[in-house]
Structures are given as C-alpha cells and as structure tokens.
Design an enzyme around this catalytic site. Structure first.
Site, PDB file in Angstrom:
ATOM      1  N   GLY A  53       7.409   8.846  -3.362  1.00 39.97           N
ATOM      2  CA  GLY A  53       7.251   7.450  -3.000  1.00 39.97           C
ATOM      3  C   GLY A  53       6.986   7.313  -1.511  1.00 39.97           C
ATOM      4  CB  CYS A  54       5.319   4.671   0.447  1.00 49.28           C
ATOM      5  SG  CYS A  54       6.042   3.201  -0.331  1.00 49.28           S
ATOM      6  CE1 TYR A  55       9.904   0.843   3.048  1.00 44.75           C
ATOM      7  CE2 TYR A  55       9.886   0.310   0.717  1.00 44.75           C
ATOM      8  CZ  TYR A  55       9.770  -0.089   2.036  1.00 44.75           C
ATOM      9  OH  TYR A  55       9.532  -1.409   2.342  1.00 44.75           O
ATOM     10  CB  THR A  96       6.665  10.007   2.171  1.00 47.51           C
ATOM     11  OG1 THR A  96       6.261  10.360   0.848  1.00 47.51           O
ATOM     12  CG2 THR A  96       5.856  10.831   3.167  1.00 47.51           C
TER      13      THR A  96
END
Length: 351
Positions: free
Chosen positions: A149-151, A153
């Site tokens: 996921g972006c968060y 990462t």
C-alpha cells in the site's frame, strides 16, 4: 518483449501503469480491461495518452486474457484479485497485485480488517510482499507479488533502518501521514468532491485504517517478531493536493541508548546504500512531496528531539508511483531480471 495486461486499467493507478509502461523498452501492453469503459478506445478515456496507447478497453475475461500474456498487473479493489491470481498461478504466469488480497501472511488478519472472506488462502504462502528495498531476492523468485500500500511504503521505508538496528521502542511508534486526493481513487464520492477537499485538511480512518496491520506486519518482520507482538498508532489525513504522501514518524529511542542524529543518519545511508530510488536528506533538510511528484523516488529526513529523546523521521513519496504503479513496475523488472530502474528512473516534475 514482455507481454503484459493491466486489469482495472482506467482507475488512477491503472492509468499510471499505462503511462509508465507505454515507454518501457522491454514491455508490450497487449490488453487493458475495464468495467466502465468496455469497447472504448483508451485514449478517449485518458486523452493525455493520445498516440501512446492504441488499445481499446476490453471486458475482464480471465482465462482468455491470461493465455496471451507473460505478466498481469491487477489494479482492482480488494476482494477481486483472487480469480486472476489463481489463473495466473495455474498457467505459470507472473502477477503483480496492487490491491490488498495477498499482502497479509495471516488470512485472519486480512479477513478481520477488510471484512471479506479470502477465497484462496492457500496462495498467501506463494505471495511475496513487494517492497524491493527489503525483499529483492524473494521477489525475483516469486510468482505472485503483493504490491505494498502507499502509506505502508512510506512508513516502512522510514522505519526499516531503526527497527533492523533495534534503535527504538517498537511499542511506542506513532505515524502521522498525509496523502493527496488521488489515493481515494477515481470513483465519484462525496468526500472527494472539490468543494469538500479544497482548503480543507481532515483525518480519516482514525484508529481503524486498514493499512495499520500491514505496517505492523512488516515492522514485526524486521524485528523477527510475530505481527501480534507489535502495536503502533497510525493516523492518515487527506490534503488538498492531487499526489503525494508525507509520513512523519515519531519513535522513542531505546532506553539508555546514547546516539546522535548524525550517527542515525549514517545508519540510514548505510542501510540504503546503493538503493536507486532512496535519498537520505542532510541535516535540517526536510522532504517535500513536490520533490518526488510523478517519480518513483523516496526522500527521507530525520532528527532527534533532544528535549524528549524522540527520534523523528519524515518520508515523502508519490502515492501513485512509488506508492503504487512505479513500485509495481520495479517489481516486474525484478521478476524478469531486467534493470530495476528500467522505465521508472525519471525525475519528479517541478513545479
């Protein structure tokens, strides 16, 4: 050439995959699927890609599409990737899933946080968590890559050197993160409307965000612990901007540990030495989301608050690139033994 398909190609993440892969020297995009735009030329959906993608959006026929590709990117909501992963595994094709269906090693964690029954728990053991800076060798040998996921990462990359070197108390970690609106996807939602987002900042998913157990799982792995042995606080916020994530991480140093910010910075530089996409900033230089806008780069800054003995780390990424499509391509490059930076080594856009 590597023949690839993008399933769910007309969302923001899918479009970013198309944009980046359309100029990848070793890739041919052979299929783009969509539920909303079947039989429409892709360049009509995204005019910005006119003359770069000569394909028409097609329906999602799993078996027919899989037979014609070497790899498939799944840019789908959670719960929808399993049939594609099952067929890819059956046919021996590579799959990079940008959703959450294969990120967790324990099926109970996925089902508890996502309120969805996992239809192929037997495949979780075949999936590798696709954070190249930590799992590069495992990714190269995998069939199913679970793109982070972006968060997570931004958060995990900010924490990894501290946890691996056991510099901080793992039970007292607070992550305060901000994201641009593109992280909410392209579908029309009240909370994504211009009048709701512009000139406004809001916390959401407070104490309940689904990226929390993902961060805890990978943090625990760095410490050699089980996921249930670490608990951290994670709060995301929505910002009035299109792209970017800025995660500020607060950690208590281990008791009786004597260390300076200069020494910690050197630990980060050593830990990420040779990593093509990670930049550790110098003292008093704090990352900004604009630095990595449109790029796969990560900027990490840090200091120690001498009053509180708390270590503060700030990480900036583009949520659609390193937080999604760019990292997925980085993983594909590893799967096919290509230069890791191929197709994603462009600098950010400024201003």
């Amino acid at each position: 050439m590597i023949r690839v398909a993008i399933v769910g190609s007309t969302g923001y993440t899918g479009a970013e995959l198309v944009r980046l892969l359309s100029h990848h020297r070793e890739v041919e995009i052979v299929a783009l699927t969509s539920q909303s735009y079947v039989d429409q030329p892709y360049e009509k959906v995204y005019p910005s890609l006119t003359d770069h993608v000569g394909l028409t959006c097609q329906a999602q026929n799993v078996e027919a599409l899989m037979a014609d590709v070497d790899a498939v990117f799944l840019a789908l909501p959670h719960g929808l990737s399993v049939p594609w992963a099952q067929e890819a595994y059956r046919q021996g094709k590579k799959v990079i899933d940008l959703g959450a269906d294969f990120r967790f090693r324990q099926v109970q964690t996925y089902e508890s946080w996502y309120k969805t029954k996992h239809e192929a728990p037997e495949l979780l053991g075949q999936a590798v968590y696709g954070l190249p800076e930590l799992n590069r060798d495992k990714i190269r040998k995998s069939v199913i890559v679970a793109n982070p996921g972006c968060y997570p990462t931004a958060s995990i990359l900010g924490l990894a050197p501290l946890l691996k070197n056991k510099l901080v108390n793992p039970q007292k970690i607070i992550i305060d993160a901000k994201s641009g609106i593109s992280g909410a996807g392209r579908s029309a939602k009240l909370g994504s409307l211009y009048g709701e987002v512009n000139e406004n900042v809001k916390a959401y998913g407070v104490a309940t965000h689904r990226h929390t157990p993902e961060i805890e799982q990978e943090a625990a792995a760095l410490l050699g612990l089980a996921p249930e042995d670490i608990t951290l606080s994670f709060t995301p916020h929505l910002m009035p901007m299109t792209r970017g994530i800025l995660a500020t991480i607060y950690c208590d140093l281990q008791e009786n540990l004597s260390i300076t910010a200069t020494e910690v910075r050197q630990i980060y530089k050593d830990f990420y030495g040779g990593e093509p996409f990670i930049h550790i900033t110098e003292e008093n230089q704090w990352p900004e989301t604009k630095w990595c806008y449109g790029s796969n780069y990560v900027f990490i800054g840090l200091t120690i608050d001498e009053r509180t003995k708390r270590l503060i780390v700030t990480t900036a990424i583009d949520n659609l690139v390193k937080g999604a499509a760019g990292q997925a391509i980085q993983n594909m490059n590893l799967l096919f033994d290509l230069p890791e930076t191929e197709g994603i080594d462009r600098p950010g856009i400024w201003p």
